[in-house]
Design an enzyme around this catalytic site. Structure first.
Site, PDB file in Angstrom:
ATOM      1  N   LYS A   1       0.812  -1.198   0.000  1.00  0.00           N
ATOM      2  CA  LYS A   1       0.000   0.000   0.000  1.00  0.00           C
ATOM      3  C   LYS A   1       0.859   1.268   0.000  1.00  0.00           C
ATOM      4  O   LYS A   1       0.384   2.337  -0.356  1.00  0.00           O
ATOM      5  CB  LYS A   1      -0.889   0.025   1.265  1.00  0.00           C
ATOM      6  CG  LYS A   1      -1.867  -1.103   1.370  1.00  0.00           C
ATOM      7  CD  LYS A   1      -2.610  -1.008   2.709  1.00  0.00           C
ATOM      8  CE  LYS A   1      -3.443  -2.243   2.947  1.00  0.00           C
ATOM      9  NZ  LYS A   1      -3.904  -2.302   4.364  1.00  0.00           N
ATOM     10  N   GLY A   2       2.086   1.140   0.461  1.00  0.00           N
ATOM     11  CA  GLY A   2       2.888   2.313   0.822  1.00  0.00           C
ATOM     12  C   GLY A   2       3.087   3.343  -0.267  1.00  0.00           C
ATOM     13  O   GLY A   2       3.263   4.520   0.021  1.00  0.00           O
TER      14      GLY A   2
ATOM     15  N   ASP B   1      14.700  -0.111   1.702  1.00  0.00           N
ATOM     16  CA  ASP B   1      15.351  -0.193   3.011  1.00  0.00           C
ATOM     17  C   ASP B   1      16.476  -1.227   2.895  1.00  0.00           C
ATOM     18  O   ASP B   1      17.573  -0.904   2.439  1.00  0.00           O
ATOM     19  CB  ASP B   1      14.249  -0.580   4.009  1.00  0.00           C
ATOM     20  CG  ASP B   1      14.701  -0.583   5.453  1.00  0.00           C
ATOM     21  OD1 ASP B   1      15.766  -0.043   5.751  1.00  0.00           O
ATOM     22  OD2 ASP B   1      13.976  -1.134   6.300  1.00  0.00           O
TER      23      ASP B   1
ATOM     24  N   PHE C   1      12.778   5.617  11.235  1.00  0.00           N
ATOM     25  CA  PHE C   1      11.508   5.070  10.761  1.00  0.00           C
ATOM     26  C   PHE C   1      10.581   6.218  10.434  1.00  0.00           C
ATOM     27  O   PHE C   1      10.343   7.101  11.252  1.00  0.00           O
ATOM     28  CB  PHE C   1      10.865   4.146  11.809  1.00  0.00           C
ATOM     29  CG  PHE C   1       9.777   3.319  11.200  1.00  0.00           C
ATOM     30  CD1 PHE C   1      10.076   2.129  10.555  1.00  0.00           C
ATOM     31  CD2 PHE C   1       8.453   3.760  11.213  1.00  0.00           C
ATOM     32  CE1 PHE C   1       9.085   1.385   9.946  1.00  0.00           C
ATOM     33  CE2 PHE C   1       7.453   3.017  10.613  1.00  0.00           C
ATOM     34  CZ  PHE C   1       7.767   1.826   9.974  1.00  0.00           C
TER      35      PHE C   1
ATOM     36  N   ARG D   1      -0.737   6.984   7.375  1.00  0.00           N
ATOM     37  CA  ARG D   1      -0.590   7.095   5.919  1.00  0.00           C
ATOM     38  C   ARG D   1      -1.130   8.438   5.421  1.00  0.00           C
ATOM     39  O   ARG D   1      -0.736   8.923   4.367  1.00  0.00           O
ATOM     40  CB  ARG D   1      -1.356   5.968   5.212  1.00  0.00           C
ATOM     41  CG  ARG D   1      -0.808   4.573   5.465  1.00  0.00           C
ATOM     42  CD  ARG D   1      -1.442   3.585   4.498  1.00  0.00           C
ATOM     43  NE  ARG D   1      -1.286   2.204   4.906  1.00  0.00           N
ATOM     44  CZ  ARG D   1      -0.214   1.439   4.647  1.00  0.00           C
ATOM     45  NH1 ARG D   1       0.793   1.937   3.971  1.00  0.00           N
ATOM     46  NH2 ARG D   1      -0.163   0.191   5.055  1.00  0.00           N
TER      47      ARG D   1
HETATM   48  P1  IMP Z   1      13.063  -3.682   2.374  1.00  0.00           P
HETATM   49  O1  IMP Z   1      12.698  -5.033   1.836  1.00  0.00           O
HETATM   50  O2  IMP Z   1      13.810  -3.783   3.681  1.00  0.00           O
HETATM   51  O3  IMP Z   1      13.778  -2.792   1.394  1.00  0.00           O
HETATM   52  O4  IMP Z   1      11.704  -3.035   2.827  1.00  0.00           O
HETATM   53  C1  IMP Z   1      11.002  -2.234   2.076  1.00  0.00           C
HETATM   54  C2  IMP Z   1       9.634  -2.027   2.688  1.00  0.00           C
HETATM   55  O5  IMP Z   1       9.649  -1.928   4.128  1.00  0.00           O
HETATM   56  C3  IMP Z   1       9.100  -0.725   2.205  1.00  0.00           C
HETATM   57  O6  IMP Z   1       8.479  -0.851   0.958  1.00  0.00           O
HETATM   58  C4  IMP Z   1       8.179  -0.332   3.319  1.00  0.00           C
HETATM   59  O7  IMP Z   1       6.916  -0.940   3.090  1.00  0.00           O
HETATM   60  C5  IMP Z   1       8.792  -0.907   4.552  1.00  0.00           C
HETATM   61  N1  IMP Z   1       9.581   0.123   5.270  1.00  0.00           N
HETATM   62  C6  IMP Z   1      10.924   0.183   5.388  1.00  0.00           C
HETATM   63  N2  IMP Z   1      11.303   1.257   6.106  1.00  0.00           N
HETATM   64  C7  IMP Z   1      10.160   1.908   6.439  1.00  0.00           C
HETATM   65  C8  IMP Z   1       9.891   3.119   7.172  1.00  0.00           C
HETATM   66  O8  IMP Z   1      10.768   3.844   7.660  1.00  0.00           O
HETATM   67  N3  IMP Z   1       8.586   3.462   7.278  1.00  0.00           N
HETATM   68  C9  IMP Z   1       7.559   2.721   6.741  1.00  0.00           C
HETATM   69  N4  IMP Z   1       7.774   1.589   6.056  1.00  0.00           N
HETATM   70  C10 IMP Z   1       9.061   1.185   5.903  1.00  0.00           C
HETATM   71 MG    MG Z   2       6.576  -0.732   0.457  1.00  0.00          MG
END
Ligand code: IMP
Ligand code: MG
Length: 199
Positions: free
Chosen positions: A48-49, A107, A156, A169
């Site tokens: 959803k992000g 991330d 975060f 959101r």
């Molecule tokens: P990754 O697989 O660790 O790169 O994670 C990516 C996903 O983690 C992103 O698409 C977000 O949905 C979630 N995420 C990572 N960091 C944050 C944050 O600081 N706030 C909110 N969601 C996050």
């Molecule tokens: Mg995401």
């Protein structure tokens, strides 16, 4: 001081204010419009992000394009694997098309890597990533992000589509939360959040 209240008792601190988001999204839209002119651009936004970012980015893109959505959620038993559950798959074919994967934040890089691997199985002509935020300090696996909004530190963040336990959101800015969900007091000035695109 940038702060706001959304009805809860405490304000949160803004990392990237709304006007800076709009400026950068507009720049990204221009870059993408130039890069994909004459190409068959298929935007794939990850729910959803990225839904608010994708909606703004789409309106900043001036060339013909389609948009489709993939819904994902993490498997509780497999943290840090990058393997996600696909809760909504693509509606349209991306075969032979130029895919732009639109993400809220990269991330560790595990999710994006898994999604690219999954999308490649549909035989697109190309796949590139556009991510609003890049938390590169936490990267586990290298990911190329040709269209990047902002580099941010290891904090975060919530707002502009991003959540903490499905909340926040709706905040128009990107704000910092402490891990316990309470407001962080040491504000990072938006300029320190970086404003350069990756090249
Ligand atoms: P990754 O697989 O660790 O790169 O994670 C990516 C996903 O983690 C992103 O698409 C977000 O949905 C979630 N995420 C990572 N960091 C944050 C944050 O600081 N706030 C909110 N969601 C996050
Ligand atoms: Mg995401």
């Amino acid at each position: 001081m940038n702060s706001f209240s959304t009805g809860e008792s405490s304000p949160r601190k803004v990392l990237i204010p709304q006007n800076r988001l709009q400026e950068r999204v507009s720049e990204l839209g221009n870059e993408i419009s130039q890069a994909f002119a004459e190409k068959d651009l298929a935007i794939v936004a990850i729910l959803k992000g990225s839904f608010i970012f994708a909606a703004d980015l789409l309106r900043a893109i001036t060339i013909p394009c389609s948009i489709d959505f993939m819904g994902i959620s993490s498997y509780a038993g497999q943290p840090r694997s990058g393997v996600v559950q696909i809760t909504k798959d693509l509606d349209q074919s991306i075969a032979d098309r130029n895919v732009l994967l639109v993400e809220d934040i990269i991330d560790t890089g595990l999710t994006a890597t898994y999604l690219i691997h999954t999308l490649r199985q549909h035989h697109p002509a190309s796949i590139d990533i556009c991510a609003l935020l890049d938390k590169s300090a936490r990267r586990i696996i290298d990911v190329s992000i040709p269209y990047r909004g902002f580099e941010i530190p290891d904090v975060f963040v919530v707002g502009y589509g991003m959540d903490f336990q499905q909340q926040f959101r709706n905040l128009p800015d990107i704000a910092i939360l402490k891990s316990n969900g309470s407001p962080k007091t040491d504000v990072i000035h938006p300029d320190q959040a970086g404003n350069k695109s990756a090249s």
